[in-house]
Design an enzyme around this catalytic site. Structure first.
Site, PDB file in Angstrom:
ATOM      1  N   ASP A 233       0.840  -1.206   0.000  1.00 25.94           N
ATOM      2  CA  ASP A 233       0.000   0.000   0.000  1.00 25.94           C
ATOM      3  C   ASP A 233       0.872   1.251   0.000  1.00 25.94           C
ATOM      4  O   ASP A 233       2.101   1.158  -0.026  1.00 25.94           O
ATOM      5  CB  ASP A 233      -1.010  -0.022   1.151  1.00 25.94           C
ATOM      6  CG  ASP A 233      -0.355   0.144   2.526  1.00 25.94           C
ATOM      7  OD1 ASP A 233       0.778   0.643   2.615  1.00 25.94           O
ATOM      8  OD2 ASP A 233      -1.005  -0.225   3.517  1.00 25.94           O
ATOM      9  N   ALA A 234       0.245   2.407   0.029  1.00 27.33           N
ATOM     10  CA  ALA A 234       0.964   3.668  -0.109  1.00 27.33           C
ATOM     11  C   ALA A 234       1.903   3.959   1.064  1.00 27.33           C
ATOM     12  O   ALA A 234       2.684   4.904   1.033  1.00 27.33           O
ATOM     13  CB  ALA A 234      -0.015   4.830  -0.315  1.00 27.33           C
TER      14      ALA A 234
END
Lengths: 148, 148, 148, 148
Positions: D23-24
């Site tokens: 994820d980010a």
């Protein structure tokens, strides 16, 4: 992960279907083929000596997907084993087109023999600066590895 | 889910970007646009009075995706809000082509105004028998609802 | 996204079930409740004026999940609409425990009335430096917003 | 898929981290450990001669997850290789508790040696009728295979 040579195509990654991959239609959710294709591209690049996380640190760039085009022929189901291929179709200065296919593995034949074609497509990936996300020239060493 | 009319396009679903949608590049993972497009198609069908789970029970059929073609223009990030559209491009007897677009919602404008185009594409969906997965004719009532 | 007040619990986010959420068992894949809970926590934080992407830029920290504990009571299916709640159970200096529940929305009642309890659990989230990922003190303004 | 014996624990499945898993925050999205654990349980069952799709056809039952409890110790990143274990903790008439762990594979050591512990937890799975989803007794042959 084992990398088995696909007889006709050069590179193929076996991908097993788990519950996470299926949907209430009882089959593999179509969007997941993009994940399987990504896994196969990654392992194919690794087989050429290219590891994306290291490349990001050394060359400050990442591949981003610019275009995807997929055709679905047959459905896969829970516990099926797929063979997913990747091969270069076109190489440019800032982007590549990769042709990919997912086959049902023939459970009676040898492990590297593909059965029915499930899904095929092309993925255009561009090389971008990892902070600005702006297109950049693919590093020469990367380009050479891809051309082999 | 709120369904807001998109000024130029008729139907648009707001989609918020969460951690689950992003990847280590800091942007939305490209495969997830297929999910956003699916959500918008579903809500667009619902806005026409078509609910897929009921349709499956009454008509013993489901839509399956036969072809997807996507182009990615700009990246979206965590907390962004998108507007995702769906409109019929072509209607056949056993399949449909739906044109879809994801825009970044303009946070300064009114809630139904779209900003930059992030991703666009076409999805061909076929109608199949829900057990055999073989192509079948789209039920007439469904076809009429779609033609409106 | 609409935020509807849940009568007994304060905050509840409606979540619609799409094909992407289901598996070949015909029900919602259990891991996806962690996604629904994350969406509800994010919108609950937003309702308190906290936007995680801005917070990351201003305070150079992010929340990371340290522990999850979930119990599944009933299954949800395609087209169901859920109401997902979030409330603080415990606040520490570097971490929080959030209690969350997913209810099936009662389709006959008003939009903010919850039906059967599907899944419940607690999520411990810690505040970490966004580069080193090492635990850090939750910024005071964030702490105050959470305590209201 | 290769199944490599984990020195201390009996069964371990190697799992590679791809873009889809991250994820980010730059790390593996925590909900995905439930997927990795599911993959390892599935391959562990397969190593005992149990294939869930066949079992569903012959015994008209499926496993459903009733409870999950996970603790996250360290983050994994793109291109990491994990070793994911599964072992029975408790066997009842209608449900099982499986203990699972995800380790970072030590890239310098032999392929079956685990490094840092990333995530651990327990999963309670119940056996249910595949149509009604109501709890049922685990078939005797399945129970015996699990007890070995």
């Amino acid at each position: 992960m084992t990398r088995r040579a696909h007889p006709e195509r050069g590179f193929a990654l076996p991908v097993r279907i788990y519950w996470e991959d299926t949907d209430a239609g009882g089959i593999v959710f179509y969007a997941n083929y993009l994940k399987f294709f990504e896994r196969a591209r990654t392992e194919w690049l690794r087989s050429l000596g290219i590891e994306q996380s290291r490349l990001r640190e050394s060359a400050r760039g990442i591949f981003v997907v610019g275009e995807t085009s997929l055709r679905y022929h047959r459905a896969a189901r829970l516990d099926d084993e797929l063979l997913v291929t990747a091969e270069v179709e076109e190489i440019g200065r800032a982007s590549l087109i990769i042709a990919q296919r997912a086959y049902l593995r023939d459970s009676k034949g040898p492990p590297d023999v593909a059965g029915a074609l499930l899904c095929e497509g092309t993925i255009r990936i561009g090389w971008v600066d990892d902070r600005t996300l702006k297109p950049a020239r693919i590093p020469p060493t990367l380009l050479e590895a891809l051309k082999t």
